[in-house]
Design a protein around this motif. Structure first.
Motif, PDB file in Angstrom:
ATOM      1  N   TRP A  37      53.351 -12.964  17.039  1.00  0.00           N
ATOM      2  CA  TRP A  37      53.838 -12.079  17.812  1.00  0.00           C
ATOM      3  C   TRP A  37      52.912 -11.249  18.765  1.00  0.00           C
ATOM      4  N   LEU A  38      53.153 -11.317  19.976  1.00  0.00           N
ATOM      5  CA  LEU A  38      52.179 -10.861  20.999  1.00  0.00           C
ATOM      6  C   LEU A  38      52.966  -9.863  21.754  1.00  0.00           C
ATOM      7  N   ARG A  39      52.262  -8.401  21.764  1.00  0.00           N
ATOM      8  CA  ARG A  39      52.804  -7.373  22.113  1.00  0.00           C
ATOM      9  C   ARG A  39      52.352  -7.123  23.591  1.00  0.00           C
ATOM     10  N   MET A  40      53.159  -7.546  24.609  1.00  0.00           N
ATOM     11  CA  MET A  40      52.727  -7.495  26.088  1.00  0.00           C
ATOM     12  C   MET A  40      53.295  -6.263  26.880  1.00  0.00           C
ATOM     13  N   PRO A  41      52.250  -5.411  27.589  1.00  0.00           N
ATOM     14  CA  PRO A  41      52.580  -4.122  27.943  1.00  0.00           C
ATOM     15  C   PRO A  41      53.448  -4.312  29.216  1.00  0.00           C
ATOM     16  N   LEU A  42      54.368  -3.457  29.492  1.00  0.00           N
ATOM     17  CA  LEU A  42      55.196  -3.114  30.703  1.00  0.00           C
ATOM     18  C   LEU A  42      55.040  -1.835  31.480  1.00  0.00           C
ATOM     19  N   PRO A  43      55.186  -1.682  32.568  1.00  0.00           N
ATOM     20  CA  PRO A  43      55.033  -0.656  33.225  1.00  0.00           C
ATOM     21  C   PRO A  43      56.110   0.540  33.284  1.00  0.00           C
ATOM     22  N   PHE A  44      56.746   0.457  32.140  1.00  0.00           N
ATOM     23  CA  PHE A  44      57.819   1.408  32.168  1.00  0.00           C
ATOM     24  C   PHE A  44      57.619   2.219  31.042  1.00  0.00           C
ATOM     25  N   ARG A  45      58.858   3.415  30.723  1.00  0.00           N
ATOM     26  CA  ARG A  45      58.681   4.279  29.366  1.00  0.00           C
ATOM     27  C   ARG A  45      58.929   3.356  28.423  1.00  0.00           C
ATOM     28  N   LEU A  46      59.874   2.173  28.411  1.00  0.00           N
ATOM     29  CA  LEU A  46      59.742   1.150  27.456  1.00  0.00           C
ATOM     30  C   LEU A  46      58.396   0.314  27.647  1.00  0.00           C
ATOM     31  N   ASP A  47      57.461   0.581  26.948  1.00  0.00           N
ATOM     32  CA  ASP A  47      55.869   0.092  27.546  1.00  0.00           C
ATOM     33  C   ASP A  47      55.812  -1.274  26.986  1.00  0.00           C
ATOM     34  N   HIS A  48      56.661  -2.069  26.424  1.00  0.00           N
ATOM     35  CA  HIS A  48      56.170  -3.386  25.948  1.00  0.00           C
ATOM     36  C   HIS A  48      57.429  -4.238  25.860  1.00  0.00           C
ATOM     37  N   ILE A  49      57.020  -5.558  25.744  1.00  0.00           N
ATOM     38  CA  ILE A  49      57.944  -6.781  25.357  1.00  0.00           C
ATOM     39  C   ILE A  49      56.982  -7.601  24.183  1.00  0.00           C
ATOM     40  N   ASN A  50      57.987  -7.873  23.272  1.00  0.00           N
ATOM     41  CA  ASN A  50      57.465  -8.782  22.349  1.00  0.00           C
ATOM     42  C   ASN A  50      57.732 -10.241  22.604  1.00  0.00           C
ATOM     43  N   LEU A  51      56.572 -10.862  22.820  1.00  0.00           N
ATOM     44  CA  LEU A  51      56.580 -12.427  23.022  1.00  0.00           C
ATOM     45  C   LEU A  51      56.183 -13.289  21.810  1.00  0.00           C
ATOM     46  N   TYR A  52      56.666 -14.238  21.633  1.00  0.00           N
ATOM     47  CA  TYR A  52      56.340 -15.137  20.511  1.00  0.00           C
ATOM     48  C   TYR A  52      55.632 -16.560  20.934  1.00  0.00           C
ATOM     49  N   LEU A  53      54.574 -16.594  20.133  1.00  0.00           N
ATOM     50  CA  LEU A  53      53.695 -17.858  20.470  1.00  0.00           C
ATOM     51  C   LEU A  53      53.987 -18.936  19.158  1.00  0.00           C
ATOM     52  N   LEU A  54      54.491 -20.053  19.531  1.00  0.00           N
ATOM     53  CA  LEU A  54      54.768 -20.864  18.486  1.00  0.00           C
ATOM     54  C   LEU A  54      53.787 -22.214  18.237  1.00  0.00           C
ATOM     55  N   ARG A  55      53.290 -22.582  17.381  1.00  0.00           N
ATOM     56  CA  ARG A  55      52.171 -23.739  16.872  1.00  0.00           C
ATOM     57  C   ARG A  55      53.055 -24.878  16.895  1.00  0.00           C
ATOM     58  N   HIS A  56      52.758 -25.767  18.018  1.00  0.00           N
ATOM     59  CA  HIS A  56      53.496 -27.087  18.050  1.00  0.00           C
ATOM     60  C   HIS A  56      52.508 -28.205  18.111  1.00  0.00           C
ATOM     61  N   ASP A  57      52.307 -29.081  17.181  1.00  0.00           N
ATOM     62  CA  ASP A  57      51.560 -30.453  17.299  1.00  0.00           C
ATOM     63  C   ASP A  57      50.320 -30.084  17.735  1.00  0.00           C
TER      64      ASP A  57
END
Length: 360
Positions: A37-57
């Motif tokens: 789970w990567l918490r990426m900052p956003l320039p708003f009052r909702l200050d983040h988006i959750n991105l997901y990193l999946l290991r593959h081969d």
């Protein structure tokens, strides 16, 4: 102090949260084997988006990308070094086209020469953008003026959405996802589950061992996804599509760990679906009760969203107000009439037989 269950999960608002604390901005946390789970900052009052990193081969797959900002690229550079450790990005998956989800998909794809996966309707929507150096067209002004604004107010909203933050980088090819598709990533088989309403063809990813749901914006804890009508399709009925999609997601097990695009991962999917449905039913009832006398969309927006803080909030709130109004018009419970260049909404008159029967 928060209530905890026997597993140490925080209990709040009918949901269970396995991680009471969120990662710091720009940091990662492993939430399941091979899933970060990567918490990426956003320039708003909702200050983040959750991105997901999946290991593959021999590399990685990422789900969503963050906005098209310098800060987003800086965080990704840290991820390449500290998490990927020199291994390549093999694919980008975008749940939908919104700028915080697909903002730098083109940059990532170009850098690693890897494909971008998304649904066809979301890919096409990337190209329905507001020109950066062009004044608002008649249709944009007409839409907002009929809602109760003057041209100056509508023009301010247009300038807002011309901001480069809302303009994802385009890319020239994609790999198509469709509802029901199976995708193997690492040790898991994921099934594409399409939702609609928040965006045209939003792709969620469900791990078929029943453990995980990468939900994007389709189901969020605590906050509700934006479901709005905007100038690009003024007669749309996205709320109906979104409520139907919630029932589609209810077919998944309640025990699944939901990994949302905002807020914290949570358990109790079915309880959250119930809450979201109840919220929108309350908003529909509230709007209808406000229409005993004719009201403009902006007047109704003030009833549904009394505490707005800025033009961006206003843009989203007006879209949501119109989504509820269009839903009720399609049900025959609300009537829209043009009065002095503004639409006015009023409660539909019941037929005499219904009145005699005491119908709603």
């Amino acid at each position: 102090m928060a209530d905890l269950d026997g597993n140490g999960h925080e209990l709040h608002g009918g949901l269970r949260y396995p991680w009471p604390q969120v990662p710091d901005s720009g940091q990662v946390r492993e939430v399941a084997e091979g899933v970060w789970w990567l918490r990426m900052p956003l320039p708003f009052r909702l200050d983040h988006i959750n991105l997901y990193l999946l290991r593959h081969d021999h590399g990685w797959v990422v789900v969503d990308t963050g906005m098209n900002t310098a800060q987003t690229r800086e965080v990704w550079e840290q991820v390449f070094t500290q998490v990927f450790a020199g291994q390549p990005l093999l694919a980008v998956i975008c749940t939908h086209y919104h700028s915080d989800h697909a903002g730098v998909a083109g940059w990532l794809a170009e850098r690693f020469r890897c494909p971008v996966y998304m649904t066809a309707a979301e890919y096409r929507s990337l190209y329905v953008t507001v020109p950066a150096e062009q004044a608002a067209g008649w249709d944009f002004l007409d839409f907002h003026c009929k809602a109760g604004m003057d041209e100056a107010q509508a023009g301010e909203l247009y300038q807002l959405i011309q901001n480069g933050h809302f303009r994802p980088l385009h890319f020239n090819s994609y790999r198509r996802l469709q509802d029901g598709d199976r995708v193997r990533i690492g040790s898991r088989q994921w099934r594409v589950v399409v939702g609609r309403g928040h965006s045209p063809e939003h792709a969620c990813l469900y791990a078929e061992d029943g453990s995980l749901l990468l939900a994007g914006d389709q189901v969020l804890p605590r906050i509700t996804p934006t479901v709005g009508v905007h100038a690009t399709e003024p007669e749309a009925d996205p709320l109906r599509e979104w409520l139907t999609s919630l029932e589609h997601l209810r077919s998944l097990p309640d025990s699944v760990l939901v990994l949302p695009a905002h807020e914290r991962p949570f358990f109790n999917l079915h309880a959250r679906i119930d809450q979201l449905q109840a919220h929108h039913q309350a908003q529909l009832d509230r709007l209808l009760a406000s229409c005993e006398a004719p009201r403009s969309a902006c007047e109704l927006m003030a009833e549904l969203f009394p505490r707005l803080s800025g033009r961006f909030d206003e843009l989203m709130a007006l879209g949501e107000t119109l989504a509820h109004a269009n839903y009720l018009m399609a049900e025959g419970r609300l009537v829209r009439e043009l009065h002095h260049a503004h639409y006015r909404y009023r409660r539909a008159l019941l037929a005499p037989a219904a009145e005699a029967a005491g119908g709603p």
